[in-house]
Scaffold this motif. Structure first.
Motif, PDB file in Angstrom:
ATOM      1  N   ASP A 270      -7.933  -4.551   3.158  1.00 29.36           N
ATOM      2  CA  ASP A 270      -7.481  -3.441   2.802  1.00 29.36           C
ATOM      3  C   ASP A 270      -8.350  -1.980   2.460  1.00 29.36           C
ATOM      4  O   ASP A 270      -8.055  -1.130   3.070  1.00 29.36           O
ATOM      5  CB  ASP A 270      -6.974  -3.719   1.345  1.00 29.36           C
TER       6      ASP A 270
ATOM      7  N   ILE B   9      -7.044   1.128  -4.591  1.00 23.71           N
ATOM      8  CA  ILE B   9      -6.887   0.213  -3.358  1.00 23.71           C
ATOM      9  C   ILE B   9      -7.157  -1.042  -4.029  1.00 23.71           C
ATOM     10  O   ILE B   9      -6.069  -1.928  -3.374  1.00 23.71           O
ATOM     11  CB  ILE B   9      -8.377   0.561  -2.517  1.00 23.71           C
TER      12      ILE B   9
ATOM     13  N   LYS C  69      -9.069  -0.910   6.103  1.00 23.32           N
ATOM     14  CA  LYS C  69      -7.869  -0.176   6.646  1.00 23.32           C
ATOM     15  C   LYS C  69      -7.852   1.258   6.013  1.00 23.32           C
ATOM     16  O   LYS C  69      -7.610   2.385   6.607  1.00 23.32           O
ATOM     17  CB  LYS C  69      -6.715  -0.632   6.409  1.00 23.32           C
ATOM     18  N   LYS C  70      -8.179   1.274   4.595  1.00 19.59           N
ATOM     19  CA  LYS C  70      -7.983   2.658   3.905  1.00 19.59           C
ATOM     20  C   LYS C  70      -8.979   3.598   4.368  1.00 19.59           C
ATOM     21  O   LYS C  70      -8.961   4.817   4.448  1.00 19.59           O
ATOM     22  CB  LYS C  70      -7.889   2.192   2.543  1.00 19.59           C
TER      23      LYS C  70
ATOM     24  N   LYS D  62       4.929  -2.435   3.030  1.00 23.44           N
ATOM     25  CA  LYS D  62       4.443  -2.019   2.045  1.00 23.44           C
ATOM     26  C   LYS D  62       4.434  -3.403   0.841  1.00 23.44           C
ATOM     27  O   LYS D  62       5.284  -3.634   0.613  1.00 23.44           O
ATOM     28  CB  LYS D  62       4.737  -0.751   1.419  1.00 23.44           C
TER      29      LYS D  62
ATOM     30  N   GLY E 278      -2.965  -3.346  -3.891  1.00 25.05           N
ATOM     31  CA  GLY E 278      -3.132  -4.226  -2.863  1.00 25.05           C
ATOM     32  C   GLY E 278      -1.988  -4.295  -1.907  1.00 25.05           C
ATOM     33  O   GLY E 278      -0.950  -4.436  -2.390  1.00 25.05           O
ATOM     34  N   GLU E 279      -2.126  -4.429  -0.429  1.00 25.26           N
ATOM     35  CA  GLU E 279      -1.131  -4.705   0.508  1.00 25.26           C
ATOM     36  C   GLU E 279      -1.215  -5.939   1.244  1.00 25.26           C
ATOM     37  O   GLU E 279      -0.327  -6.602   1.533  1.00 25.26           O
ATOM     38  CB  GLU E 279      -1.062  -3.301   1.195  1.00 25.26           C
ATOM     39  N   TYR E 280      -2.376  -5.865   1.661  1.00 20.88           N
ATOM     40  CA  TYR E 280      -2.524  -7.139   2.941  1.00 20.88           C
ATOM     41  C   TYR E 280      -2.559  -8.687   2.353  1.00 20.88           C
ATOM     42  O   TYR E 280      -3.290  -8.651   1.256  1.00 20.88           O
ATOM     43  CB  TYR E 280      -4.010  -6.880   3.581  1.00 20.88           C
TER      44      TYR E 280
ATOM     45  N   GLU F 298      -8.550 -10.783   1.510  1.00 18.63           N
ATOM     46  CA  GLU F 298      -7.332  -9.652   1.675  1.00 18.63           C
ATOM     47  C   GLU F 298      -7.803  -8.087   1.217  1.00 18.63           C
ATOM     48  O   GLU F 298      -7.578  -7.339   1.893  1.00 18.63           O
ATOM     49  CB  GLU F 298      -6.405 -10.198   0.889  1.00 18.63           C
ATOM     50  N   LEU F 299      -8.447  -8.109   0.163  1.00 20.62           N
ATOM     51  CA  LEU F 299      -8.979  -6.723  -0.109  1.00 20.62           C
ATOM     52  C   LEU F 299      -9.834  -6.007   0.697  1.00 20.62           C
ATOM     53  O   LEU F 299      -9.927  -4.984   0.858  1.00 20.62           O
ATOM     54  CB  LEU F 299      -9.261  -6.699  -1.786  1.00 20.62           C
TER      55      LEU F 299
END
Length: 807
Positions: A610, A563, A613-614, A578, A567-569, A606-607
């Motif tokens: 992430d 994760i 959400k995950k 994505k 990272g995404e967000y 941010e993480l």
């Protein structure tokens, strides 16, 4: 562990291997017969093991030509108990089964969820993507079962069937059967994997064997088969728990320029210490890792036999561990324990409420033990301690001890050496030895821990090193002699080696961010999360608690790495889509249900989003996280940071419904010196996760960014003034001042149309949000603070300081 116990555990682990053969499609016989023949082909010749696999069903036992003390009867009974509510009334070879069915998610029925999610057919491979539950029902095919069979065959042929390889056998089953359903009945929920089933069967079988032996019962047929129904009511088992106190203070008491490395080392040290303590106890009890139900965060649950000998061993062991803690760490660390008798009926909540009562009894005993930790003799000895003349204060942990030339006590010196190896992929093994070696770290009961690469470990084993006790593999699954267990370790780290490096990688202001988070109401979920009157509470069983705990351990100890690696967000681009971002962060600790991560301040926010959400995706929203996020100068004391962020996390948990995050907490009194000597006080903000993402960032932060990004340095000064007025909104005069400031920000008549539109949207939104009251004002405060942080390097080439105790 004697030879008979070893055979029993091996047989229990392998008792359902025939299901893989049957589902492969080349063998249509009963799976017990298929498994029996398959194991003979792989080289197993022991009659007791083979018979236990062949005769583990009632139909087979009725006409079996075996001794009355055959292990087959124990495996039969253990299989029935482990199956609990998943018990098959008919065998899989009969009608009503869908042998290609995938594993269903255990979260489908957690906390009154009514989900219909499935896992895709998969192996448990740490290199693969996270296997999230999905509403897509992807079926197994015979080819996939053929691959599973081939994998297991290759591993079995390389093993010796003795006690030194039991844990390796468990590893093989976990790698291959974690996403294979135990039952494929169309009339049952198929949310227990074949691995979880055979592991629990082995744990129960060991307990039954020791119970029967202790009570001089050698006619297994009579006790377990003929009179089997009455056996379900006997208190054959005990659920035992250990809890380490003092973890937080031990980890976060650090005074060093190498704080990040020492913090990571201490966290890992305590994690592996707990595993070592568990394994030493299992050795004394003649049990295997199959009996370990849960381990994480300084806690564990173990299924043990209900015998006087076991009680004596457990109580003596607990005393020895605490004496070792006193001798080495004085009162800093302490293990409390408790156990509760239970029957196979109570392990599946018969009568109703009996399952919760087991945990209640354990909790009560642990609390009582914590209230009176030490004997009178131990207290007297503690008061007699006099530090020797050569003792000095360690410059890292500040404990008084004999220190080396670098000013470090033996523990901190070893931790310093270990720190780089924990994060180095080269050192894949952590080996326990019985004699001290250079750089070794002390473990309870006169053992030592060293980090090794594969070459060194291989040489040690080839040379039959007599000091070798066991080894733990890190984030990979290994088989071999006395490979105790793989350790899933949240060990993600970027190239930043210090807190200062992390701060330098931040966007805007050079600060570190610290995230502390854990699962809400996890204890309640373990005990009563599967309660549901709609199904008569029939899924309240140990099998589901064990499955749930393993899934959570996988998330926090293994999947957390990917994760952060993917990272995404992002705050600046929070649109859907994505992205893959390698985070500037390091996992200091991530255990069975909680985590502590340090990194660049903006990336920590941010993480955290992430991870939340995950986690929601992973658990189908049945469990939630609460968190605290603090922002600090890189040299701020880590012990103070830990306390402050813990307070923020507590604020999140005090919010109705929990599932919240607190950042910029008011009680911390952060201060940042802005341009022209203007101080900005970072305001409190506790929000639901969606509230932070959708209302604070997507709505208000983006509105602020859209306008002020084009306003230049002049605009940022207005932002500071506007923020101060919004903070003091209780004063009615301030609203007029806000209107005045907004009017001064209005573009000239000659300005571009787009600029005018940005101003119009911004001013109208500010009027609305300020008028609407507390909720929007709190959002605005945090959004404005966040924006000023993100743009700090753009408008301040040098920071002018601020008080040292303010940040």
């Amino acid at each position: 562990m004697n030879e008979k116990e070893t055979k029993l555990i091996i047989a229990a682990i392998l008792h359902d291997i025939g299901k893989v053969i049957y589902r492969e499609g080349n063998d249509v016989r009963k799976h017990s017969i298929s498994g029996y023949d398959y194991l003979k082909e792989t080289g197993i010749t022991d009659k007791e093991i083979l018979d236990a696999v062949k005769y583990h069903h009632a139909q087979s036992l009725r006409n079996a030509d075996i001794e009355d003390n055959s292990l087959s009867y124990i495996v039969y009974m253990a299989d029935n108990i482990a199956s609990a509510t998943d018990r098959r009334e008919r065998m899989e070879e009969e009608k009503g089964f869908e042998i290609s069915a995938p594993l269903e998610s255990v979260f489908n029925i957690l906390n009154h969820n009514d989900g219909h999610m499935y896992y895709k057919p998969s192996f448990l491979n740490p290199e693969d993507d996270i296997n999230y539950p999905s509403n897509t029902k992807t079926m197994f095919d015979r080819h996939y079962y053929n691959k599973i069979k081939a994998n297991i065959t290759n591993n079995l042929k390389g093993m010796n069937y003795n006690k030194d390889y039991i844990n390796s056998l468990i590893e093989v089953m976990e790698a291959n059967l974690s996403y294979v359903p135990s039952s494929t009945s169309k009339n049952e929920i198929a949310d227990i994997s074949l691995f979880d089933h055979v592991k629990l069967t082995a744990a129960i079988a060991s307990c039954i064997y020791q119970y029967l032996t202790a009570n001089n019962i050698d006619n297994y047929k009579q006790e377990l088969f003929i009179d089997g129904k009455s056996f379900y009511e006997k208190n054959v088992f005990m659920l035992y728990s250990m809890d380490i106190s003092g973890i937080q203070k031990f980890i976060y008491t650090i005074h060093s320029e190498n704080a990040m490395k020492i913090l990571r080392s201490k966290s890992f040290y305590l994690e592996i210490m707990m595993e070592h303590i568990i394994d030493c106890l299992l050795d004394r009890l003649h049990l295997s890792r199959a009996n370990l139900i849960y381990s994480g965060g300084g806690h564990c649950y173990i299924l043990i036999p209900n015998t006087e000998e076991v009680r004596t061993i457990v109580e003596k062991y607990n005393f020895e561990i605490n004496q070792w803690f006193l001798d080495n760490y004085k009162v800093s660390l302490y293990i409390s324990s408790g156990y509760s008798e239970c029957s196979s009926n109570s392990l599946k909540n018969i009568p109703e409420g009996s399952y919760a009562e087991i945990f209640k009894n354990i909790s009560k005993k642990i609390s009582e033990q914590k209230a009176s930790r030490y004997t009178a003799e131990q207290i007297i000895n503690l008061n007699k301690i006099r530090e020797k003349d050569y003792s000095r204060e360690c410059r890292i942990c500040k404990n008084v001890s004999k220190v080396d030339d670098d000013g470090l006590c033996p523990t901190c010196s070893a931790l310093k050496l270990l720190s780089s190896k924990i994060l180095d992929e080269k050192y894949a093994f952590f080996t326990v030895v019985s004699e001290k070696e250079p750089g070794a770290l002390k473990l309870p009961l006169d053992y030592y821990l060293i980090a090794e690469d594969e070459k060194n470990l291989t040489e040690r084993l080839l040379n039959n090193d007599k000091t070798f006790v066991r080894t733990y593999g890190k984030n990979k699954m290994y088989t071999g002699k006395r490979v105790s267990n793989k350790l899933w370790v949240g060990n993600y780290h970027s190239d930043c080696n210090t807190f200062e490096d992390m701060a330098d990688c931040s966007k805007g202001i050079k600060r570190i961010g610290v995230l502390r988070a854990d699962v809400d109401n996890l204890g309640i979920a373990f005990v009563s999360g599967f309660n549901n009157e709609a199904n008569n509470n029939r899924y309240v069983t140990l099998s589901r608690t064990a499955t749930l705990s393993r899934q959570l351990s996988l998330f926090f100890k293994l999947y957390i790495n990917s994760i952060l690696r993917e990272g995404e967000y992002t705050i600046e681009d929070n649109s859907e889509g994505k992205k893959t971002i390698i985070r500037n962060a390091v996992i200091c600790y991530s255990g069975g249900d909680d985590l502590f991560i340090v990194g660049a301040w903006n990336e920590i926010i941010e993480l955290a989003i992430d991870i939340q959400k995950k986690f929601a995706l992973y658990t189908e929203g049945t469990l939630t996280l609460s968190a605290g996020i603090g922002i600090y100068r890189h040299n701020y004391p880590i012990s103070v940071i830990a306390e402050e962020v813990a307070d923020m996390e507590s604020m999140s948990k005090s919010k109705a419904g929990k599932a919240a995050v607190t950042l910029f907490e008011d009680g911390v009194k952060h201060k940042e010196l802005g341009q022209d000597g203007y101080y900005m006080n970072i305001s409190d903000g506790t929000f639901g996760w969606n509230e932070l993402v959708d209302e604070v960032i997507a709505e208000k932060y983006n509105c602020i960014r859209e306008f002020f990004d084009d306003a230049g340095e002049r605009g940022i000064n207005f932002l500071y003034n506007l923020l101060e007025l919004i903070r003091n909104q209780d004063d009615r005069i301030n609203f007029a001042r806000i209107v005045y400031i907004l009017s001064r920000l209005e573009p000239d008549k000659e300005a571009e149309k787009e600029e005018k539109e940005h101003y119009s949207r911004f001013s109208q939104n500010i009027y609305k949000w300020v008028k609407d009251g507390d909720k929007d004002i709190r959002h605005l405060k945090v959004a404005m603070n966040m924006y000023s942080y993100m743009r700090r390097d753009k408008y301040n080439t040098e920071e002018s300081g601020g008080s040292d105790d303010a940040d």
